[in-house]
Motif scaffolding. Structure first.
Motif, PDB file in Angstrom:
ATOM      1  N   ILE A 104      86.982  21.505  -7.791  1.00 32.83           N
ATOM      2  CA  ILE A 104      85.764  21.856  -7.056  1.00 32.83           C
ATOM      3  C   ILE A 104      86.126  22.180  -5.603  1.00 32.83           C
ATOM      4  O   ILE A 104      86.826  21.429  -4.928  1.00 32.83           O
ATOM      5  N   GLY A 105      85.624  23.324  -5.128  1.00 29.81           N
ATOM      6  CA  GLY A 105      85.867  23.760  -3.757  1.00 29.81           C
ATOM      7  C   GLY A 105      87.160  24.515  -3.548  1.00 29.81           C
ATOM      8  O   GLY A 105      87.445  24.985  -2.443  1.00 29.81           O
ATOM      9  N   LYS A 106      87.966  24.678  -4.592  1.00 30.64           N
ATOM     10  CA  LYS A 106      89.253  25.380  -4.480  1.00 30.64           C
ATOM     11  C   LYS A 106      89.058  26.869  -4.742  1.00 30.64           C
ATOM     12  O   LYS A 106      88.134  27.298  -5.416  1.00 30.64           O
ATOM     13  N   ASP A 107      89.980  27.681  -4.220  1.00 31.04           N
ATOM     14  CA  ASP A 107      89.994  29.119  -4.445  1.00 31.04           C
ATOM     15  C   ASP A 107      90.657  29.392  -5.798  1.00 31.04           C
ATOM     16  O   ASP A 107      91.831  29.091  -5.999  1.00 31.04           O
ATOM     17  N   ALA A 108      89.895  29.953  -6.723  1.00 28.90           N
ATOM     18  CA  ALA A 108      90.393  30.205  -8.081  1.00 28.90           C
ATOM     19  C   ALA A 108      91.565  31.177  -8.106  1.00 28.90           C
ATOM     20  O   ALA A 108      92.367  31.153  -9.037  1.00 28.90           O
ATOM     21  N   ARG A 109      91.709  32.016  -7.090  1.00 34.18           N
ATOM     22  CA  ARG A 109      92.818  32.984  -7.055  1.00 34.18           C
ATOM     23  C   ARG A 109      94.161  32.284  -6.936  1.00 34.18           C
ATOM     24  O   ARG A 109      95.192  32.860  -7.254  1.00 34.18           O
ATOM     25  N   GLU A 110      94.175  31.049  -6.472  1.00 39.41           N
ATOM     26  CA  GLU A 110      95.419  30.292  -6.288  1.00 39.41           C
ATOM     27  C   GLU A 110      95.658  29.350  -7.462  1.00 39.41           C
ATOM     28  O   GLU A 110      96.143  28.228  -7.303  1.00 39.41           O
ATOM     29  N   LEU A 111      95.340  29.807  -8.666  1.00 37.89           N
ATOM     30  CA  LEU A 111      95.394  28.969  -9.867  1.00 37.89           C
ATOM     31  C   LEU A 111      96.752  28.326 -10.093  1.00 37.89           C
ATOM     32  O   LEU A 111      96.841  27.145 -10.431  1.00 37.89           O
ATOM     33  N   GLU A 112      97.810  29.072  -9.891  1.00 40.89           N
ATOM     34  CA  GLU A 112      99.146  28.516 -10.139  1.00 40.89           C
ATOM     35  C   GLU A 112      99.408  27.292  -9.259  1.00 40.89           C
ATOM     36  O   GLU A 112      99.916  26.272  -9.731  1.00 40.89           O
ATOM     37  N   GLU A 113      99.026  27.356  -8.002  1.00 36.70           N
ATOM     38  CA  GLU A 113      99.204  26.209  -7.106  1.00 36.70           C
ATOM     39  C   GLU A 113      98.325  25.037  -7.529  1.00 36.70           C
ATOM     40  O   GLU A 113      98.710  23.879  -7.394  1.00 36.70           O
ATOM     41  N   HIS A 114      97.152  25.345  -8.049  1.00 37.42           N
ATOM     42  CA  HIS A 114      96.247  24.273  -8.472  1.00 37.42           C
ATOM     43  C   HIS A 114      96.778  23.517  -9.681  1.00 37.42           C
ATOM     44  O   HIS A 114      96.496  22.328  -9.841  1.00 37.42           O
ATOM     45  N   LEU A 115      97.554  24.167 -10.526  1.00 34.88           N
ATOM     46  CA  LEU A 115      98.127  23.475 -11.673  1.00 34.88           C
ATOM     47  C   LEU A 115      99.128  22.418 -11.216  1.00 34.88           C
ATOM     48  O   LEU A 115      99.231  21.346 -11.811  1.00 34.88           O
ATOM     49  N   PHE A 116      99.847  22.700 -10.124  1.00 35.27           N
ATOM     50  CA  PHE A 116     100.724  21.682  -9.550  1.00 35.27           C
ATOM     51  C   PHE A 116      99.893  20.611  -8.849  1.00 35.27           C
ATOM     52  O   PHE A 116     100.198  19.421  -8.922  1.00 35.27           O
ATOM     53  N   ALA A 142      89.066  28.770 -18.535  1.00 32.45           N
ATOM     54  CA  ALA A 142      87.751  29.175 -18.029  1.00 32.45           C
ATOM     55  C   ALA A 142      87.898  29.927 -16.701  1.00 32.45           C
ATOM     56  O   ALA A 142      87.208  30.918 -16.461  1.00 32.45           O
ATOM     57  N   ILE A 143      88.808  29.464 -15.848  1.00 39.04           N
ATOM     58  CA  ILE A 143      89.056  30.158 -14.574  1.00 39.04           C
ATOM     59  C   ILE A 143      89.637  31.544 -14.836  1.00 39.04           C
ATOM     60  O   ILE A 143      89.232  32.532 -14.219  1.00 39.04           O
ATOM     61  N   LEU A 144      90.580  31.638 -15.764  1.00 39.69           N
ATOM     62  CA  LEU A 144      91.158  32.938 -16.102  1.00 39.69           C
ATOM     63  C   LEU A 144      90.090  33.879 -16.666  1.00 39.69           C
ATOM     64  O   LEU A 144      90.075  35.072 -16.350  1.00 39.69           O
ATOM     65  N   ASP A 145      89.191  33.346 -17.472  1.00 42.60           N
ATOM     66  CA  ASP A 145      88.093  34.154 -18.005  1.00 42.60           C
ATOM     67  C   ASP A 145      87.217  34.669 -16.871  1.00 42.60           C
ATOM     68  O   ASP A 145      86.852  35.835 -16.835  1.00 42.60           O
ATOM     69  N   MET A 146      86.914  33.793 -15.915  1.00 43.93           N
ATOM     70  CA  MET A 146      86.093  34.184 -14.773  1.00 43.93           C
ATOM     71  C   MET A 146      86.789  35.269 -13.944  1.00 43.93           C
ATOM     72  O   MET A 146      86.179  36.286 -13.596  1.00 43.93           O
ATOM     73  N   LEU A 147      88.057  35.074 -13.647  1.00 44.37           N
ATOM     74  CA  LEU A 147      88.793  36.064 -12.857  1.00 44.37           C
ATOM     75  C   LEU A 147      88.915  37.391 -13.600  1.00 44.37           C
ATOM     76  O   LEU A 147      88.830  38.466 -12.994  1.00 44.37           O
TER      77      LEU A 147
END
Length: 169
Positions: A104-116, A142-147
């Motif tokens: 929540i509140g994170k930028d979905a474009r930075e998904l790879e960093e969020h996995l770490f 779900a994030i990939l679907d949204m992007l």
């Protein structure tokens, strides 16, 4: 299963067939370290046309009958959905308490960093394995679907072709 002479002959024939396989089939293709470094520097996701931050506003676990879904929504109204593989009956507390709050509140474009990041968040690394990664994967898909919906691309197109490896004949 009983081990009969028929089973022995079938197994022997199978092993013998492997000796006929061309030895070039097993050869490794050598990739230079420079090529690997160059590939590692490239962004994983190719987000055509998504230049401004996509802030995740909500992530919900939804249920219809026996099926579970995860829905991700951004602050600007975009949404993506993923379907559970049948484990959310057991794993929903991990999703709701440990995984969703991180995103929540994170930028979905930075998904790879969020996995770490989600791995380290709240000592989630202590749950490594299916208990953690199935809920994370639901959110990730779900994030990939949204992007993908936002950029007009399939998930395959989001990842693109790195061009590093060639097809094996």
């Amino acid at each position: 299963m009983k081990f009969s002479r028929r089973n022995f002959l079938a197994a022997s024939a199978s092993v013998g067939a492997f000796s006929l396989v061309d030895s070039s089939f097993a050869r490794d293709k050598h990739v230079a370290d420079e090529e690997l470094e160059k590939a590692a520097e490239k962004p994983v996701l190719r987000l055509k046309g998504i230049n401004s931050p996509v802030i995740i506003q909500s992530i919900e676990l939804l249920k219809k009958g026996k099926e579970h879904f995860v829905r991700v929504r951004s602050k600007d109204g975009a949404e993506g959905i993923s379907v559970d593989d049948g484990r959310m009956d057991v794993l929903h507390p991990i999703l709701n308490r440990l995984v969703i709050p991180y995103f929540i509140g994170k930028d979905a474009r930075e998904l790879e960093e969020h996995l770490f990041g989600v791995y380290r968040h709240e000592s989630n690394y202590k749950l490594q394995g299916l208990a953690l990664w199935c809920p994370v994967a639901l959110v990730e898909f779900a994030i990939l679907d949204m992007l993908g919906r936002m950029s007009g691309q399939s998930i395959n197109e989001l990842f693109g072709d790195g061009g590093l490896f060639e097809a094996v004949d």
